[in-house]
Design a protein around this motif. Structure first.
Motif, PDB file in Angstrom:
ATOM      1  N   THR A   1       3.651  16.885  -1.479  1.00  0.00           N
ATOM      2  CA  THR A   1       3.072  15.586  -1.148  1.00  0.00           C
ATOM      3  C   THR A   1       4.077  14.494  -1.490  1.00  0.00           C
ATOM      4  N   GLN A   2       4.301  13.612  -0.511  1.00  0.00           N
ATOM      5  CA  GLN A   2       5.248  12.517  -0.703  1.00  0.00           C
ATOM      6  C   GLN A   2       4.540  11.190  -0.421  1.00  0.00           C
ATOM      7  N   TYR A   3       5.115  10.130  -0.954  1.00  0.00           N
ATOM      8  CA  TYR A   3       4.557   8.801  -0.689  1.00  0.00           C
ATOM      9  C   TYR A   3       5.687   7.815  -0.430  1.00  0.00           C
ATOM     10  N   ARG A   4       5.312   6.738   0.201  1.00  0.00           N
ATOM     11  CA  ARG A   4       6.237   5.646   0.486  1.00  0.00           C
ATOM     12  C   ARG A   4       5.426   4.366   0.489  1.00  0.00           C
ATOM     13  N   ARG A   5       5.978   3.294  -0.053  1.00  0.00           N
ATOM     14  CA  ARG A   5       5.249   2.026  -0.120  1.00  0.00           C
ATOM     15  C   ARG A   5       5.535   1.182   1.118  1.00  0.00           C
ATOM     16  N   TRP A   6       4.449   0.590   1.663  1.00  0.00           N
ATOM     17  CA  TRP A   6       4.512  -0.229   2.870  1.00  0.00           C
ATOM     18  C   TRP A   6       4.025  -1.633   2.543  1.00  0.00           C
TER      19      TRP A   6
ATOM     20  N   VAL B   1       0.850  -1.191   0.000  1.00  0.00           N
ATOM     21  CA  VAL B   1       0.000   0.000   0.000  1.00  0.00           C
ATOM     22  C   VAL B   1       0.886   1.242   0.000  1.00  0.00           C
ATOM     23  N   ARG B   2       0.329   2.345  -0.460  1.00  0.00           N
ATOM     24  CA  ARG B   2       1.046   3.615  -0.440  1.00  0.00           C
ATOM     25  C   ARG B   2       0.613   4.418   0.768  1.00  0.00           C
ATOM     26  N   LYS B   3       1.584   4.992   1.465  1.00  0.00           N
ATOM     27  CA  LYS B   3       1.339   5.908   2.584  1.00  0.00           C
ATOM     28  C   LYS B   3       1.736   7.297   2.105  1.00  0.00           C
ATOM     29  N   TYR B   4       0.932   8.303   2.430  1.00  0.00           N
ATOM     30  CA  TYR B   4       1.166   9.665   1.964  1.00  0.00           C
ATOM     31  C   TYR B   4       1.418  10.588   3.135  1.00  0.00           C
ATOM     32  N   ARG B   5       2.180  11.681   2.869  1.00  0.00           N
ATOM     33  CA  ARG B   5       2.368  12.764   3.823  1.00  0.00           C
ATOM     34  C   ARG B   5       2.630  14.048   3.045  1.00  0.00           C
ATOM     35  N   VAL B   6       2.409  15.173   3.698  1.00  0.00           N
ATOM     36  CA  VAL B   6       2.666  16.482   3.090  1.00  0.00           C
ATOM     37  C   VAL B   6       3.680  17.200   3.968  1.00  0.00           C
TER      38      VAL B   6
ATOM     39  N   TRP C   1      11.102   8.632   1.454  1.00  0.00           N
ATOM     40  CA  TRP C   1       9.843   9.204   0.974  1.00  0.00           C
ATOM     41  C   TRP C   1      10.097   9.793  -0.411  1.00  0.00           C
ATOM     42  N   LEU C   2       9.212   9.521  -1.357  1.00  0.00           N
ATOM     43  CA  LEU C   2       9.367   9.978  -2.748  1.00  0.00           C
ATOM     44  C   LEU C   2       8.333  11.062  -3.041  1.00  0.00           C
ATOM     45  N   PRO C   3       8.715  12.065  -3.830  1.00  0.00           N
ATOM     46  CA  PRO C   3       7.753  13.113  -4.181  1.00  0.00           C
ATOM     47  C   PRO C   3       6.673  12.567  -5.117  1.00  0.00           C
ATOM     48  N   LEU C   4       5.441  13.022  -4.891  1.00  0.00           N
ATOM     49  CA  LEU C   4       4.343  12.610  -5.760  1.00  0.00           C
ATOM     50  C   LEU C   4       4.321  13.536  -6.956  1.00  0.00           C
ATOM     51  N   ASP C   5       4.529  13.024  -8.144  1.00  0.00           N
ATOM     52  CA  ASP C   5       4.585  13.873  -9.364  1.00  0.00           C
ATOM     53  C   ASP C   5       3.222  14.174  -9.899  1.00  0.00           C
TER      54      ASP C   5
END
Length: 85
Positions: free
Chosen positions: A64-69, A54-59, A81-85
Motif C-alpha cells: 500500500t502506497q500513498y501520495r499527498r494531493w 488529502v492522501r491518495k492511496y494505491r496498492v 508514491w511513498l510506502p505506507l508503514d
C-alpha cells in the motif's frame, strides 16, 4: 477583512463625530457601528486560508502506497508514491 472593518469603523467614527459636532446629533455613532456589525454577521462566505491536502492511496504488488494531493491548487505535494508503514 478585519483590517478593512477596523479602518471602516475608524472612518465612520471620525465622520460621525464631525457630523455630530456640526448638527448636534449625539447618537449617530451608535447607529453607524451597529450597521458595521450587521454586515459582518450576515457575511456567510468563508474563504479558506490554508491549502486542503488529502492522501491518495494505491496498492501495487501487495504494497500500500500513498501520495499527498493539494486539492486547493491541484497538484501533487509529494514527487513519488511513498510506502505506507
Amino acid at each position: 477583512m478585519k483590517k478593512q472593518l477596523i479602518l471602516l469603523s475608524a472612518m465612520l467614527t471620525l465622520a460621525t463625530s464631525i457630523i455630530g459636532g456640526i448638527t448636534g446629533v449625539s447618537n449617530v455613532k451608535a447607529v453607524e457601528v451597529q450597521e458595521v456589525y450587521e454586515m459582518t454577521v450576515s457575511n456567510e462566505n468563508i474563504i479558506p486560508h490554508a491549502d486542503v491536502i488529502v492522501r491518495k492511496y494505491r496498492v501495487i504488488n501487495g504494497v500500500t502506497q500513498y501520495r499527498r494531493w493539494n486539492e486547493t491548487k491541484g497538484y501533487w505535494v509529494d514527487s513519488e508514491w511513498l510506502p505506507l508503514d
